[in-house]
Design a protein around this motif. Structure first.
Motif, short mmCIF file in Angstrom:
data_model
loop_
_atom_site.label_atom_id
_atom_site.label_comp_id
_atom_site.label_asym_id
_atom_site.label_seq_id
_atom_site.Cartn_x
_atom_site.Cartn_y
_atom_site.Cartn_z
N UNK B 82 20.09 -0.60 0.84
CA UNK B 82 19.11 -0.73 1.91
C UNK B 82 18.08 0.40 1.91
N UNK B 83 18.26 1.34 1.00
CA UNK B 83 17.34 2.49 0.96
C UNK B 83 16.20 2.20 -0.01
N UNK B 84 14.98 2.19 0.53
CA UNK B 84 13.84 1.92 -0.33
C UNK B 84 13.68 3.01 -1.39
N UNK B 85 13.22 2.58 -2.56
CA UNK B 85 12.84 3.53 -3.61
C UNK B 85 11.63 4.32 -3.08
N UNK B 86 11.49 5.60 -3.48
CA UNK B 86 10.35 6.39 -2.99
C UNK B 86 8.99 5.70 -3.19
N UNK B 87 8.85 4.91 -4.27
CA UNK B 87 7.57 4.23 -4.47
C UNK B 87 7.40 3.10 -3.45
N UNK B 89 8.77 3.10 -0.47
CA UNK B 89 8.55 3.78 0.81
C UNK B 89 7.09 4.21 0.93
N UNK B 90 6.51 4.63 -0.19
CA UNK B 90 5.11 5.08 -0.17
C UNK B 90 4.18 3.89 0.11
N UNK B 91 4.48 2.73 -0.44
CA UNK B 91 3.65 1.54 -0.16
C UNK B 91 3.72 1.20 1.33
N UNK B 92 4.90 1.36 1.92
CA UNK B 92 5.06 1.10 3.35
C UNK B 92 4.27 2.14 4.16
N UNK B 93 4.44 3.38 3.79
CA UNK B 93 3.81 4.48 4.51
C UNK B 93 2.28 4.41 4.46
N UNK B 94 1.75 4.07 3.28
CA UNK B 94 0.29 4.08 3.08
C UNK B 94 -0.36 2.74 3.40
N UNK B 95 0.38 1.82 3.90
CA UNK B 95 -0.12 0.46 4.14
C UNK B 95 -0.73 -0.08 2.84
N UNK B 96 0.05 0.05 1.77
CA UNK B 96 -0.43 -0.38 0.46
C UNK B 96 -0.30 -1.87 0.23
N UNK B 97 -0.25 -2.64 1.29
CA UNK B 97 -0.17 -4.09 1.14
C UNK B 97 -0.65 -4.75 2.43
N UNK B 98 -1.13 -5.97 2.29
CA UNK B 98 -1.40 -6.77 3.48
C UNK B 98 -0.53 -8.01 3.42
N UNK B 99 -0.91 -8.99 2.59
CA UNK B 99 -0.06 -10.19 2.55
C UNK B 99 1.23 -9.95 1.77
N UNK B 100 1.19 -9.00 0.84
CA UNK B 100 2.40 -8.62 0.11
C UNK B 100 2.68 -9.39 -1.16
N UNK B 101 1.83 -10.38 -1.47
CA UNK B 101 2.12 -11.20 -2.65
C UNK B 101 2.08 -10.40 -3.95
N UNK B 102 1.11 -9.50 -4.06
CA UNK B 102 0.95 -8.75 -5.31
C UNK B 102 1.89 -7.56 -5.38
N UNK B 103 2.52 -7.22 -4.25
CA UNK B 103 3.23 -5.94 -4.12
C UNK B 103 4.36 -5.73 -5.13
N UNK B 104 5.21 -6.73 -5.39
CA UNK B 104 6.27 -6.47 -6.39
C UNK B 104 5.69 -6.03 -7.75
N UNK B 105 4.62 -6.71 -8.17
CA UNK B 105 3.99 -6.34 -9.44
C UNK B 105 3.34 -4.97 -9.36
#
Lengths: 264, 160
Positions: B82-87, B89-105
């Motif tokens: 359940x612990x996010x990888x630091x990368x 966590x950084x996407x969450x922290x920086x709002x590095x996504x909106x719809x999230x579709x591209x996020x895994x890639x």
């Protein structure tokens, strides 16, 4: 994709034997062009011979002033190689400018030049550096390798094993990349080699070609100014949605001058 | 049908595939690992990025059989329980996504960037250049670039 049989040969000899036993089979290198082509059903081989398991096709060696790159060496490995950076930095730059990181991790030198895509980067290096293409049957000089649009001197079933690049005194590659695909709209390799100045162009015509008039002018005076009045015929240029023939002819001069400026 | 055996996220997995089955189809349909997305199916968008033997590749542009006997890591293999990888966590922290579709890639490519630069240093310009293989249609990339830099820093990469 249409259905096909998949085989992973263990050696060059094994791959060539299987290929010659089936006219309808094709080699699979990195697959960065072939797999999209199969998806679009633009090709229908009955059998794919995946070269990915043949270790003798991979690797980079530098010996006696000649850099040799195995056909199945990835663009990423060429771009990151200390031997390449040391001997022909322009080749490392070229390899690092192909596509994107994921494509560079899969795409290969052999696959690129066997395909002879008019916009591929490596043909400019093979022609511009006076390389030699070693196949399982013979050696082909870089100048004789590219024959036309997606056409090379390779015979059916002939397999590229490695490419050897004599280390130039100096060289630079400049390209105007398509901003989406990073394919070369026009790319120019300028090199001072042991046998003289070479200027090779990719992206502009049906396949990579040299510009003898620029080479002669640069041999007299190695400066961007020396080639300012030398043009290539617009009628020989590719004309598509990415760039008109006139624009490509113009870019050939611009990229050549930038390459000269980078190494002069 | 042909048997394919791949080590996926550290576990030996196998299945029966047609030779024309793409790696992404095997992961999503064969193994139910639907975190890896298919955006364009033409090797441009990078939503299907996974690691093959530690290096980011586009799983829509290789056959499942090409990965036979090799190591694949998908987005499902990145977090520790359940612990996010630091990368991540950084996407969450920086709002590095909106719809999230591209996020895994994006995350898999970001980890590739970290791997390539862990011994030297990383700048915003390098991150932008090395994200060329991943497209996002919502964020305008600023949040993603910030996230990659923050994640890289958390993973010990010198950011300049």
């Amino acid at each position: 994709m249409h259905a096909f049989e998949y085989i992973r040969p263990a050696s060059v000899a094994d791959a060539a034997a299987k290929r010659s036993a089936n006219d309808d089979s094709t080699y699979l290198a990195g697959g960065m062009t072939l797999i999209p082509t199969l998806k679009q059903r633009l090709a229908q081989p009955s059998q794919l011979l995946d070269l990915g398991g043949i270790t003798e096709l991979k690797g980079i060696t530098l010996k006696d002033g000649v850099l040799t790159v195995g056909a199945m060496t990835s663009h990423a490995d060429v771009a990151a190689s200390s031997d390449v950076k040391k001997s022909i930095p322009a080749l490392a730059v070229l390899a690092g400018s192909i596509g994107d990181p994921q494509v560079r991790d899969r795409g290969t030198l052999g696959g690129s030049i066997a395909n002879s895509d008019p916009s591929a980067d490596y043909p400019a290096a093979v022609v511009g550096l006076g390389a030699t293409v070693h196949t399982n049957k013979r050696q082909i000089s870089g100048d004789q390798f590219f024959k036309g649009l997606f056409e090379t001197a390779l015979e059916p079933g002939e397999l590229i094993v490695k490419v050897s690049f004599p280390t130039p005194k100096r060289a630079a590659y400049m390209k105007f990349p398509n901003p989406a695909s990073r394919y070369a709209v026009v790319g120019v390799m300028v090199a001072e080699t042991a046998t003289g100045i070479r200027v090779a162009v990719t992206g502009a015509g049906a396949c990579a070609f040299r510009i003898p008039a620029m080479e002669a002018a640069l041999a007299k005076s190695f400066s961007a100014d020396a080639i300012k009045n030398i043009t290539v015929p617009v009628s020989d240029m590719n004309n598509d949605m990415h760039a008109t023939a006139e624009y490509r002819a113009h870019l050939v001069g611009v990229m050549a001058k930038r390459a000269i400026a980078a190494i002069a | 049908m042909t048997k394919v055996s791949v080590t996926v996220n550290g576990a030996a997995r196998s299945g029966e595939v047609e030779p024309r089955t793409l790696l992404v189809e095997f992961l999503r349909v064969g193994l139910g690992l639907t975190g890896t997305h298919v955006g364009c199916d033409t090797s441009q968008c990078g939503a299907c990025t996974v690691h093959l033997n530690g290096k980011p590749v586009k799983s829509c542009t290789m056959l499942a059989l090409q990965a036979d006997g090799q190591q694949v890591t998908t987005i499902e293999g990145v977090a520790k329980g359940d612990v996010l990888h630091p990368m991540q966590a950084a996407f969450k922290e920086c709002h590095g996504l909106q719809c999230g579709f591209c996020t895994p890639g994006m995350v898999m490519s970001a980890l590739g960037i970290v791997e390539r630069h862990k011994a030297d240093q990383l700048s915003e310009a390098v991150v932008r250049h090395e994200l060329e293989g991943n497209l996002c249609r919502c964020t305008g990339y600023q949040g993603i670039v910030n996230a990659v830099l923050m994640g890289a820093k958390a993973l010990g990469v010198k950011v300049v």
